[in-house]
Design a protein around this motif. Structure first.
Motif, PDB file in Angstrom:
ATOM      1  N   THR A   1      -8.544 -60.341  81.068  1.00 59.24           N
ATOM      2  CA  THR A   1      -7.572 -60.087  79.986  1.00 59.24           C
ATOM      3  C   THR A   1      -6.856 -61.335  79.478  1.00 59.24           C
ATOM      4  O   THR A   1      -6.301 -61.314  78.381  1.00 59.24           O
ATOM      5  CB  THR A   1      -6.456 -59.125  80.459  1.00 59.24           C
TER       6      THR A   1
ATOM      7  N   ILE B   1      -4.934 -53.263  66.409  1.00 59.11           N
ATOM      8  CA  ILE B   1      -5.532 -51.933  66.594  1.00 59.11           C
ATOM      9  C   ILE B   1      -4.887 -51.287  67.804  1.00 59.11           C
ATOM     10  O   ILE B   1      -4.491 -51.975  68.751  1.00 59.11           O
ATOM     11  CB  ILE B   1      -7.067 -52.017  66.771  1.00 59.11           C
ATOM     12  N   GLY B   2      -4.752 -49.968  67.745  1.00 58.43           N
ATOM     13  CA  GLY B   2      -4.187 -49.254  68.886  1.00 58.43           C
ATOM     14  C   GLY B   2      -4.429 -47.768  68.775  1.00 58.43           C
ATOM     15  O   GLY B   2      -5.263 -47.307  67.986  1.00 58.43           O
TER      16      GLY B   2
ATOM     17  N   ARG C   1      -4.680 -48.896  88.072  1.00 59.16           N
ATOM     18  CA  ARG C   1      -4.832 -50.347  87.916  1.00 59.16           C
ATOM     19  C   ARG C   1      -5.481 -50.742  86.593  1.00 59.16           C
ATOM     20  O   ARG C   1      -5.346 -51.877  86.149  1.00 59.16           O
ATOM     21  CB  ARG C   1      -5.672 -50.910  89.076  1.00 59.16           C
ATOM     22  N   SER C   2      -6.213 -49.779  85.980  1.00 63.87           N
ATOM     23  CA  SER C   2      -6.924 -50.135  84.752  1.00 63.87           C
ATOM     24  C   SER C   2      -6.009 -50.186  83.525  1.00 63.87           C
ATOM     25  O   SER C   2      -6.426 -50.604  82.456  1.00 63.87           O
ATOM     26  CB  SER C   2      -8.086 -49.174  84.504  1.00 63.87           C
TER      27      SER C   2
ATOM     28  N   ARG D   1      -9.953 -61.814  75.494  1.00 62.58           N
ATOM     29  CA  ARG D   1     -11.378 -61.713  75.128  1.00 62.58           C
ATOM     30  C   ARG D   1     -11.547 -61.030  73.771  1.00 62.58           C
ATOM     31  O   ARG D   1     -12.452 -61.382  73.010  1.00 62.58           O
ATOM     32  CB  ARG D   1     -12.141 -60.948  76.216  1.00 62.58           C
TER      33      ARG D   1
ATOM     34  N   VAL E   1      -1.537 -52.978  84.513  1.00 57.94           N
ATOM     35  CA  VAL E   1      -1.437 -54.446  84.547  1.00 57.94           C
ATOM     36  C   VAL E   1      -1.471 -55.057  83.145  1.00 57.94           C
ATOM     37  O   VAL E   1      -1.293 -56.267  82.988  1.00 57.94           O
ATOM     38  CB  VAL E   1      -2.584 -55.061  85.391  1.00 57.94           C
TER      39      VAL E   1
ATOM     40  N   ASP F   1      -5.326 -52.140  94.268  1.00 55.52           N
ATOM     41  CA  ASP F   1      -6.550 -52.888  94.572  1.00 55.52           C
ATOM     42  C   ASP F   1      -6.910 -53.720  93.332  1.00 55.52           C
ATOM     43  O   ASP F   1      -7.786 -53.367  92.542  1.00 55.52           O
ATOM     44  CB  ASP F   1      -7.673 -51.894  94.910  1.00 55.52           C
ATOM     45  N   THR F   2      -6.153 -54.804  93.161  1.00 55.50           N
ATOM     46  CA  THR F   2      -6.378 -55.694  92.009  1.00 55.50           C
ATOM     47  C   THR F   2      -6.071 -57.122  92.440  1.00 55.50           C
ATOM     48  O   THR F   2      -5.635 -57.352  93.578  1.00 55.50           O
ATOM     49  CB  THR F   2      -5.497 -55.271  90.809  1.00 55.50           C
TER      50      THR F   2
ATOM     51  N   ASN G   1       0.382 -57.070  76.795  1.00 54.87           N
ATOM     52  CA  ASN G   1       0.290 -56.293  75.551  1.00 54.87           C
ATOM     53  C   ASN G   1       1.626 -55.583  75.330  1.00 54.87           C
ATOM     54  O   ASN G   1       1.959 -54.652  76.059  1.00 54.87           O
ATOM     55  CB  ASN G   1      -0.861 -55.291  75.688  1.00 54.87           C
TER      56      ASN G   1
ATOM     57  N   ALA H   1      -3.677 -57.964  72.880  1.00 55.74           N
ATOM     58  CA  ALA H   1      -4.070 -56.960  73.885  1.00 55.74           C
ATOM     59  C   ALA H   1      -4.882 -57.596  74.997  1.00 55.74           C
ATOM     60  O   ALA H   1      -4.695 -57.283  76.169  1.00 55.74           O
ATOM     61  CB  ALA H   1      -4.875 -55.844  73.234  1.00 55.74           C
TER      62      ALA H   1
ATOM     63  N   CYS I   1      -0.022 -49.667  68.723  1.00 57.45           N
ATOM     64  CA  CYS I   1      -0.134 -51.141  68.721  1.00 57.45           C
ATOM     65  C   CYS I   1      -0.278 -51.711  67.310  1.00 57.45           C
ATOM     66  O   CYS I   1      -0.020 -52.896  67.094  1.00 57.45           O
ATOM     67  CB  CYS I   1      -1.304 -51.586  69.579  1.00 57.45           C
TER      68      CYS I   1
END
Ligand code: UT7
Length: 324
Positions: A39, A311-312, A153-154, A256, A157, A29-30, A281, A253, A114
């Motif tokens: 992103t 950062i990661g 989905r979070s 934004r 992607v 559901d994206t 990413n 990443a 990362c």
């Protein structure tokens, strides 16, 4: 006189398979619109079955060595940043060493997720400045597609696969910020943030590789704040300010995060190398990939001052200031 670790060559490798955002619409559901708006990512590359981190790293390494006008015989050692090694051991760096036909020198892996390439660069810089090596291959390579939960989905992607490499060489400088090479490094970790980004498996716990888990929104806020402060710290260590920056080459990443960080550093987006739209990413590979792309297309030129920041998971974060 000061020994500086000077960039001599860059190279990168991306797997052939390009996955557009629309591919996720079939199973999740994206939407392309959500992914692009939140992103900046439009597509990413995924490794083919059987294609490994060491294979991609070796491709990038060969390209960087060729770009430097050198051969593998000229390289003293390999420092490789990854969180997605081919095997639990040996290190991916030693696999690349063998792949390059090197029967000399050393190789080892660095794991700072990362931020791994920043930590690898800082290690390489220290080894070169203390005379332990003259020429080092520094690589970031990842197959994050192998640790993604394709039902979440979070996270699924957001990530992609790829590798980037850099050859650093010891050269004499005069110790000023006008020198070519790495001018300063700034490293941090804070293990209290573990839950924000981690993989839910491992050797001494589940005995499996596990899947990536992330609290995206709180991490977003930490990212901007910490990236700005580490970039500022690295610049001020060498007496430089925001106006001296020719380019930011950030960890890729989220567009934004990249934009907010550049804005707070007072650097316009025309001076930021952005590849997140094409690569997603790629964790430790994202900065060397962006550096290699930026040099190959002529944006990044000798003598320019570049700030890299990442950062990661950890959290681990840091920054390197380098004059090309
Ligand atoms: O490389 C290591 C460092 N990584 C980072 O720094 C990543 C930092 N975090 C981020 O980049 C962003 O937080 C994300 C891109 C992960 C998420 O963006 P966000 O603006 O923070 O969104 P959110 O997590 O607050 O989620 C907003 C909504 C939620 O729905 P509800 O609760 O408002 O109904 C999510 O469930 O968006 C939903 N959502 C999605 N919707 C469509 C989350 N993922 C998706 C998706 N498609 N793929």
């Amino acid at each position: 006189m000061t020994i500086r670790a000077v960039l001599r060559g860059t190279g990168h490798y991306l797997p052939a398979r390009i996955v557009p955002n629309s591919e996720f619409e079939a199973t999740l559901d994206t939407s392309d619109e959500w992914i692009v708006t939140r992103t900046g990512i439009q597509r990413r590359h995924f490794a083919a079955e059987g294609e490994t981190t060491s294979m991609m790293a070796a491709h990038a390494a060969r390209a960087a060595i060729a770009d430097a006008g050198l051969t593998a015989d000229d390289i003293d050692g390999i420092i490789l940043a990854t969180s997605t090694a081919d095997l639990t051991f040996p290190s991916v760096a030693t696999m690349v060493q063998a792949e390059l036909g090197m029967d000399h020198g050393f190789g080892f892996d660095v794991q700072a997720v990362c931020a791994g390439f920043i930590f690898a660069l800082a290690n390489a810089n220290a080894m070169i400045q203390t005379g332990q090596a003259r020429r080092l291959l520094v690589i970031g390579a990842e197959t994050f597609s192998r640790i993604l939960d394709f039902e979440d989905r979070s996270t699924c992607v957001l990530f992609g696969d790829g590798a980037g490499a850099m050859v650093l060489e010891a050269q004499q400088g005069d110790g000023s910020s006008a020198d070519r090479g790495i001018l300063s490094t700034d490293l941090h970790t804070d293990g209290r943030y573990r839950e924000m980004l981690y993989v839910d498996g491992g050797i001494s716990t589940t005995g499996t590789a596990g899947k990536l888990r992330m609290q995206g929104n709180p991490l977003f806020r930490q990212a901007v704040e910490k990236l700005v402060s580490t970039a500022d710290a690295a610049l001020s260590k060498v007496g430089l300010g925001h106006d001296d920056v020719d380019w930011i080459v950030p960890h890729q990443a989220n567009l934004r995060i990249i934009t907010a960080t550049a804005q707070r550093l007072g650097v316009p987006m025309e001076k930021v190398v952005v590849t997140v739209q094409d690569h997603g990413n790629t964790s430790a590979a994202s900065i060397p990939l962006a550096l290699s792309v930026g040099r190959a297309d002529g944006r990044l030129k000798p003598g320019q001052l570049v700030v890299t920041e990442a950062i990661g998971g950890g959290l681990a974060w840091g920054s390197v200031v380098i004059r090309l």
